[in-house]
Design an enzyme around this catalytic site. Structure first.
Site: not given
Ligand SMILES: *Cc1c(COP(=O)(O)O)cnc(C)c1O
Length: 383
Positions: A70-71, A198, A236, A200, A178, A324, A150
């Protein structure tokens, strides 16, 4: 007992996902760019996953680009559009409650000479399309508004914002990390030009995601090098992760409707149970237009971090929105944007439910929570 209620942070890999991935770490290790059978096998597996991702958002497979998550997708969308279109304009519109992958990228682009409008939200966390209209200038090139937040789960009026952008030839990006696999998404109906996802967050592996780029969108790549992903993302391909992502998408599609109902039911049981057992609990986020599994609450007189640590001792895993930063705990930028005081924001926690949660899990939390709050409030009164 162990109850994992932090699915908005990450999800466990589904056993079927892991099973699908393993052969690509063992016998099927070919590089997808090579022409012999081992490479062709990898190429076919990647294209299969690409089709699954595309299908779930009503896009063409050629419009899906695999990234590291996602990032990276958010970074590519924002920087890629900004750097490729600066001659047309330098103004970007986003919201105050975006994920840091969008907000920090916008702050970086400001340093590069772009202007960014950070739209406010109402007390439920909604962006109002009128605010988008008001923020438009002749130099606006991009609007980036997330589908669902999120931390609080509030769902945005994506289609209305998409229409505003499309009518004016402004690119529209949405972070759907999300909502992808959880809520229906249609890039055509919603007039989306770029969309981040994303794996995960939907029971797939970490470190893999995708960016949808509508055919015809003008965008610079973030990474330069090989010709992978049609020259838009060099490097790759992570074949096992892409295969796992594809499997996770297949499972999400199959279970989307039933899962949304299951999570909404459990989430409401949790909230109603907490409210009836503990005084001073309030909901943060939209009461209705909200992600099925997300419950963000404030608990009066109790610090979110203290609650998190006490629940951790009982095997219950939740989160606080706060970050934090350099040793001090900063209240969540999302909760502050809702108009909450720093105090109220610090008294907040998030439960995010997922596929494997059961009614027994909820019963266990409802059993443990009141005693934990009672103890912490006793301490805070004395202190
Ligand atoms: C988790 C999240 C991301 C980041 O995704 P990653 O795969 O962990 O880099 C970006 N946007 C939202 C809204 C998220 O919840």
């Amino acid at each position: 007992m162990q109850v994992y209620l932090d699915h908005n942070a990450t999800t466990p890999v589904d056993p079927q996902v892991l099973e699908a991935m393993l052969p690509y770490y063992q016998g099927k290790y070919g590089n997808a760019s090579t022409l012999y059978a081992l490479g062709r096998e990898a190429r076919i597996a990647i294209d299969d996953a690409r089709e699954r991702v595309a299908e779930l958002i009503h896009a063409q497979p050629a419009e899906i680009y695999f990234t590291s998550g996602g990032t990276e997708s958010d970074n590519t969308a924002l920087k890629g559009v900004a750097f490729a279109n600066w001659e047309r304009g330098n103004h970007i519109i986003t919201s105050q409650i975006e994920h840091s992958a969008v907000l920090d990228t916008c702050r970086y682009l400001e340093k590069q000479g772009f202007e960014v409008t950070y739209l406010p939200v109402d007390r439920f966390g909604k962006v109002h399309p009128e605010q988008v209209l008001k923020a438009l200038t002749a130099r606006t090139i991009l609007i980036s508004i997330m589908h669902a937040n999120n931390e609080i789960g509030t769902i945005q009026p994506i289609e209305e914002i998409g229409v505003i952008a499309r009518e004016r030839g402004i690119y529209f990006h949405t972070d759907t990390v999300q909502t992808f696999g959880k809520l229906p998404i249609d890039v055509k109906r919603m007039k989306i030009d770029l969309l981040s996802i994303s794996a995960h967050k939907i029971y797939g592996p970490k470190g893999i995601g995708a960016l949808y780029i509508r055919k015809g969108v003008n965008i610079d790549p973030l990474l330069h090098g090989g010709e992978q992903e049609r020259k838009r993302r060099a490097g790759t391909e992570n074949v096992p992760a892409i295969v796992g992502f594809g499997k996770a998408v297949e499972l999400a599609k199959k279970h989307m409707k039933a899962e949304a109902q299951h999570l909404t039911k459990l989430r409401n049981q949790l909230f109603e149970g907490l409210q009836s057992r503990v005084d001073g609990i309030t909901l943060n986020g939209h009461p209705v237009d909200r992600l099925p599994g997300t419950l963000n609450i404030s608990v009066k007189y109790v610090k979110g971090e203290a609650l998190l640590l006490q629940l951790d001792k009982q095997g219950i895993y939740i989160s606080t929105g706060s970050a934090c930063a350099s040793g001090s705990i900063e209240p969540s930028h999302v909760l502050l944007a809702l108009g909450m005081s720093e105090q109220e924001a610090r008294n907040s926690i998030r439960f995010s439910l997922g596929r494997e949660n059961t009614e027994e899990d909820i019963a266990y939390v409802l059993n443990v929570f009141p005693e934990v709050v009672r103890k912490l409030r006793g301490i805070s009164v004395l202190a």
